[in-house]
Write a protein that holds these residues in place. Structure first.
Motif, PDB file in Angstrom:
ATOM      1  N   GLY A  33      27.873 -11.005  24.931  1.00 45.10           N
ATOM      2  CA  GLY A  33      28.915  -9.994  25.089  1.00 45.10           C
ATOM      3  C   GLY A  33      30.170 -10.347  24.325  1.00 45.10           C
ATOM      4  O   GLY A  33      30.830  -9.477  23.751  1.00 45.10           O
ATOM      5  N   GLY A  34      30.514 -11.632  24.313  1.00 42.15           N
ATOM      6  CA  GLY A  34      31.702 -12.084  23.596  1.00 42.15           C
ATOM      7  C   GLY A  34      31.615 -11.848  22.104  1.00 42.15           C
ATOM      8  O   GLY A  34      32.618 -11.518  21.462  1.00 42.15           O
ATOM      9  N   GLU A  35      30.434 -12.001  21.546  1.00 40.10           N
ATOM     10  CA  GLU A  35      30.251 -11.769  20.103  1.00 40.10           C
ATOM     11  C   GLU A  35      30.527 -10.316  19.732  1.00 40.10           C
ATOM     12  O   GLU A  35      31.102 -10.032  18.680  1.00 40.10           O
ATOM     13  CB  GLU A  35      28.832 -12.163  19.673  1.00 40.10           C
ATOM     14  CG  GLU A  35      28.567 -13.647  19.699  1.00 40.10           C
ATOM     15  CD  GLU A  35      29.377 -14.444  18.700  1.00 40.10           C
ATOM     16  OE1 GLU A  35      29.775 -13.890  17.647  1.00 40.10           O
ATOM     17  OE2 GLU A  35      29.629 -15.624  18.975  1.00 40.10           O
ATOM     18  N   VAL A  36      30.138  -9.391  20.596  1.00 41.73           N
ATOM     19  CA  VAL A  36      30.381  -7.969  20.341  1.00 41.73           C
ATOM     20  C   VAL A  36      31.883  -7.692  20.310  1.00 41.73           C
ATOM     21  O   VAL A  36      32.395  -7.035  19.401  1.00 41.73           O
ATOM     22  CB  VAL A  36      29.693  -7.106  21.420  1.00 41.73           C
ATOM     23  CG1 VAL A  36      30.094  -5.653  21.303  1.00 41.73           C
ATOM     24  CG2 VAL A  36      28.186  -7.250  21.337  1.00 41.73           C
ATOM     25  N   VAL A  37      32.589  -8.217  21.311  1.00 40.32           N
ATOM     26  CA  VAL A  37      34.033  -7.995  21.389  1.00 40.32           C
ATOM     27  C   VAL A  37      34.751  -8.697  20.234  1.00 40.32           C
ATOM     28  O   VAL A  37      35.666  -8.135  19.628  1.00 40.32           O
ATOM     29  CB  VAL A  37      34.591  -8.464  22.749  1.00 40.32           C
ATOM     30  CG1 VAL A  37      36.097  -8.285  22.811  1.00 40.32           C
ATOM     31  CG2 VAL A  37      33.922  -7.721  23.892  1.00 40.32           C
ATOM     32  N   LYS A  60      34.599  -6.729  17.029  1.00 45.97           N
ATOM     33  CA  LYS A  60      35.482  -5.559  17.064  1.00 45.97           C
ATOM     34  C   LYS A  60      36.947  -5.973  16.893  1.00 45.97           C
ATOM     35  O   LYS A  60      37.702  -5.330  16.160  1.00 45.97           O
ATOM     36  CB  LYS A  60      35.293  -4.801  18.384  1.00 45.97           C
ATOM     37  CG  LYS A  60      36.059  -3.525  18.461  1.00 45.97           C
ATOM     38  CD  LYS A  60      35.581  -2.537  17.421  1.00 45.97           C
ATOM     39  CE  LYS A  60      36.330  -1.231  17.549  1.00 45.97           C
ATOM     40  NZ  LYS A  60      36.090  -0.339  16.428  1.00 45.97           N
ATOM     41  N   LYS A 116      39.438  -3.832  23.001  1.00 43.63           N
ATOM     42  CA  LYS A 116      38.965  -4.020  24.379  1.00 43.63           C
ATOM     43  C   LYS A 116      38.322  -2.737  24.898  1.00 43.63           C
ATOM     44  O   LYS A 116      37.230  -2.758  25.446  1.00 43.63           O
ATOM     45  CB  LYS A 116      40.132  -4.433  25.276  1.00 43.63           C
ATOM     46  CG  LYS A 116      39.763  -4.598  26.720  1.00 43.63           C
ATOM     47  CD  LYS A 116      40.989  -4.908  27.550  1.00 43.63           C
ATOM     48  CE  LYS A 116      40.682  -4.825  29.030  1.00 43.63           C
ATOM     49  NZ  LYS A 116      41.864  -4.883  29.856  1.00 43.63           N
ATOM     50  N   SER A 148      35.036  -1.714  22.830  1.00 41.39           N
ATOM     51  CA  SER A 148      33.860  -2.574  22.896  1.00 41.39           C
ATOM     52  C   SER A 148      33.347  -2.804  24.313  1.00 41.39           C
ATOM     53  O   SER A 148      32.397  -3.544  24.512  1.00 41.39           O
ATOM     54  CB  SER A 148      34.163  -3.917  22.236  1.00 41.39           C
ATOM     55  OG  SER A 148      35.185  -4.572  22.939  1.00 41.39           O
ATOM     56  N   ARG A 149      33.950  -2.164  25.287  1.00 41.39           N
ATOM     57  CA  ARG A 149      33.537  -2.380  26.682  1.00 41.39           C
ATOM     58  C   ARG A 149      32.062  -2.037  26.913  1.00 41.39           C
ATOM     59  O   ARG A 149      31.289  -2.866  27.379  1.00 41.39           O
ATOM     60  CB  ARG A 149      34.428  -1.573  27.623  1.00 41.39           C
ATOM     61  CG  ARG A 149      34.070  -1.730  29.083  1.00 41.39           C
ATOM     62  CD  ARG A 149      35.013  -0.908  29.972  1.00 41.39           C
ATOM     63  NE  ARG A 149      34.530  -0.807  31.315  1.00 41.39           N
ATOM     64  CZ  ARG A 149      34.767  -1.711  32.259  1.00 41.39           C
ATOM     65  NH1 ARG A 149      35.479  -2.768  31.979  1.00 41.39           N
ATOM     66  NH2 ARG A 149      34.291  -1.539  33.474  1.00 41.39           N
ATOM     67  N   CYS A 184      29.581  -4.118  24.827  1.00 44.23           N
ATOM     68  CA  CYS A 184      29.553  -5.483  25.350  1.00 44.23           C
ATOM     69  C   CYS A 184      28.649  -5.561  26.580  1.00 44.23           C
ATOM     70  O   CYS A 184      27.815  -6.463  26.702  1.00 44.23           O
ATOM     71  CB  CYS A 184      30.970  -5.936  25.695  1.00 44.23           C
ATOM     72  SG  CYS A 184      31.044  -7.512  26.529  1.00 44.23           S
TER      73      CYS A 184
END
Length: 143
Positions: free
Chosen positions: A34-38, A41, A121, A124-125, A128
């Motif tokens: 999930g962190g990689e997606v945020v 972005k 934020k 990408s919610r 993520c």
């Protein structure tokens, strides 16, 4: 008095017990997915706002964007697992990356705000959460 016995399938019970043993391995992997997606972005938003709409030619060195990164997943004192997106410190010129990012995000006297964190934020919610669900399903499939 009535008595009821509920029998769970053996395979289900075995998977649950193995899940309990592997929780500490699975949670960091899910959070990192999930962190990689945020992070991607935030990086794209940062690169789009740096140097845009300025009176004078941009003096950007790319140091702020390259300092952006993802921390390893850690557990806090309350037992919650966390992962953070932030800037490594210090810069070569002695300034703080966090301070410069704050000025870009919120602006200052004579410099308008160019938000990049808050839009990242909100945008990408859902991706993520979906990435974390997919990674969790993948990890559960391996058990």
């Amino acid at each position: 008095m009535a008595k009821v016995d509920v029998k769970m399938p053996e395979e289900f019970l075995l998977r649950l017990s193995r899940l309990g043993e592997k929780t500490e391995e699975i949670i960091p992997k899910v959070l990192e997915a999930g962190g990689e997606v945020v992070l991607s972005k935030v990086k794209s938003n940062l690169q789009s706002v740096i140097g845009s709409g300025t009176k004078y030619p941009s003096r950007t060195t790319g140091e702020l964007a390259s300092a952006l990164g993802l921390s390893p997943a850690k557990q806090d004192r309350d037992g919650n697992h966390n992962i953070k997106i932030g800037f490594s410190e210090p810069r070569k010129d002695g300034e703080s990356n966090a301070m410069i990012a704050n000025i870009i995000e919120y602006g200052k006297s004579g410099q308008p705000a160019k938000p990049f964190l808050k839009p990242a934020k909100s945008a990408s919610r859902k991706p993520c959460i979906e990435a974390m669900k997919a990674k969790l399903e993948e990890e559960l499939g391996r058990i």
